[in-house]
Design an enzyme around this catalytic site. Structure first.
Site, PDB file in Angstrom:
ATOM      1  N   SER A 144       0.834  -1.202   0.000  1.00  0.00           N
ATOM      2  CA  SER A 144       0.000   0.000   0.000  1.00  0.00           C
ATOM      3  C   SER A 144       0.871   1.256   0.000  1.00  0.00           C
ATOM      4  O   SER A 144       1.718   1.433  -0.880  1.00  0.00           O
ATOM      5  CB  SER A 144      -0.959  -0.052   1.181  1.00  0.00           C
ATOM      6  OG  SER A 144      -1.984   0.912   1.064  1.00  0.00           O
ATOM      7  N   GLU A 238     -10.047  -3.254  -6.180  1.00  0.00           N
ATOM      8  CA  GLU A 238      -9.579  -2.181  -5.313  1.00  0.00           C
ATOM      9  C   GLU A 238      -9.412  -0.899  -6.104  1.00  0.00           C
ATOM     10  O   GLU A 238      -9.049  -0.908  -7.279  1.00  0.00           O
ATOM     11  CB  GLU A 238      -8.286  -2.543  -4.610  1.00  0.00           C
ATOM     12  CG  GLU A 238      -7.115  -2.964  -5.475  1.00  0.00           C
ATOM     13  CD  GLU A 238      -5.859  -3.130  -4.637  1.00  0.00           C
ATOM     14  OE1 GLU A 238      -5.465  -2.158  -3.962  1.00  0.00           O
ATOM     15  OE2 GLU A 238      -5.262  -4.224  -4.652  1.00  0.00           O
ATOM     16  N   HIS A 268      -7.639  -5.090  -1.606  1.00  0.00           N
ATOM     17  CA  HIS A 268      -6.394  -4.393  -1.310  1.00  0.00           C
ATOM     18  C   HIS A 268      -5.508  -5.217  -0.374  1.00  0.00           C
ATOM     19  O   HIS A 268      -5.958  -5.724   0.653  1.00  0.00           O
ATOM     20  CB  HIS A 268      -6.754  -3.056  -0.642  1.00  0.00           C
ATOM     21  CG  HIS A 268      -5.605  -2.149  -0.396  1.00  0.00           C
ATOM     22  ND1 HIS A 268      -4.852  -1.588  -1.406  1.00  0.00           N
ATOM     23  CD2 HIS A 268      -5.072  -1.680   0.770  1.00  0.00           C
ATOM     24  CE1 HIS A 268      -3.924  -0.818  -0.881  1.00  0.00           C
ATOM     25  NE2 HIS A 268      -4.021  -0.860   0.431  1.00  0.00           N
TER      26      HIS A 268
END
Length: 321
Positions: A144, A238, A268
């Site tokens: 991320s 996502e 995600h």
């Protein structure tokens, strides 16, 4: 069974309560820690240390190789998360790769906005090299925001004239703080975790009034020339899908060896769900093989592309829209 696992995970993620008012960063950190933290695997020893002036969690698998080191940068929108919340994920990747890992507790926003996280990532990388780590025995990974930070750290290292590591792996990387990717909107219904407003709020806290198109804030807009082999893994469900896809495209256009994997029906950083989701275990195995396959195989520094001269060049914005 895998389809059932994906559907069950999607239902669980969608069932998480959402507050009508946005929690404070402190509350977000507490909630994130309670929801996400998994301990390191039993056969991975953890130690507290310091790297680049920041607290760091060292994770050493029982079968760790004498050669090779993984530097990991955790996700959390640059606002939440820590080496502790990611001990399970990092430990699993390290165990499967047979590598000792260093997970850095870089400074978080809004207390420490951009570019504090990049400064900490670069400081950790620089210290490893200064301590004698051969860059050909060093690999990076992040998820991320930590995925975007991993790329930004390598861009900063390139501009500092430092050699690149052997390889880098990013899981669902957040690489565009300008939120210009189409999936930010087109995938909002499919994403069981985030909305556009969620991501924008993290960008506000991290970048503030700064330039969100700066290459170290949004590396998908940077010239990626000279970066090491890159593996990008992302879920199709996502809103950051285009951050990953465009990063891979930009890397390929800039001459970087890149592999892009898009997992259908996956959320995600689905790799967090190892042990419960077949695709997560398979993805971690592929990531581990990718990292170890490049260790020691890097070209000597003299054979690497020369660092891009002063100033991180922006790629054309049109290519990132």
């Amino acid at each position: 069974m895998s389809r059932q696992q994906r559907d069950a995970l999607d239902a669980v993620l969608r069932s998480a309560p959402r507050s009508e008012t946005r929690p404070t960063p402190e509350q977000q950190r507490s909630d994130f820690s309670a929801a996400l933290t998994r301990p390191a695997p039993e056969d991975v020893v953890t130690r507290r240390t310091v790297l680049g002036g920041r607290p760091t969690l060292e994770l050493e698998p029982a079968e760790a190789s004498d050669h090779g080191l993984l530097l990991f940068l955790h996700g959390g929108g640059y606002v939440i998360g820590s080496p502790d919340t990611h001990a399970g994920l990092v430990g699993e990747l390290a165990r499967r790769a047979g590598l000792r890992a260093m997970s850095v507790d870089y400074r978080l926003a809004p207390e420490h906005p951009f570019p504090a996280a990049v400064d900490d990532g670069l400081a950790a990388y620089r210290e490893l090299l200064a301590a004698g780590t051969d860059p050909r025995d060093l690999v990076l990974a992040g998820d991320s925001a930590g995925g975007g930070l991993s790329i930004a750290t390598l861009l900063a290292a390139r501009e500092a004239g430092l050699p690149q590591p052997a390889a880098v792996v990013v899981f669902s990387p957040w690489t565009d703080l300008t939120l210009s990717g189409a999936s930010i909107r087109s995938k909002e219904d499919a994403d069981p975790i985030f909305t556009e407003a969620d991501v924008r709020a993290y960008a506000d806290l991290y970048a503030g009034a700064g330039d969100r198109a700066h290459p170290l804030a949004s590396p998908v807009l940077a010239d990626l020339t000279g970066l090491p082999p890159l593996l990008v893994q992302v879920g199709a469900n996502e809103i950051l899908l285009d951050d990953a896809v465009r990063l891979a495209g930009r890397a390929g256009a800039d001459g970087v060896e890149v592999t892009l994997e898009v997992g259908p029906g996956l959320p995600h950083v689905f790799q967090h769900h190892y042990g419960h989701l077949d695709e997560a275990d398979a993805a971690l195995d592929r990531a581990a093989r990718f990292l170890t396959s490049h260790l020691g195989a890097g070209h000597p520094d003299a054979d690497r592309p020369e660092p891009v001269p002063s100033g991180l060049r922006h790629s054309r914005r049109a290519s990132a829209s």
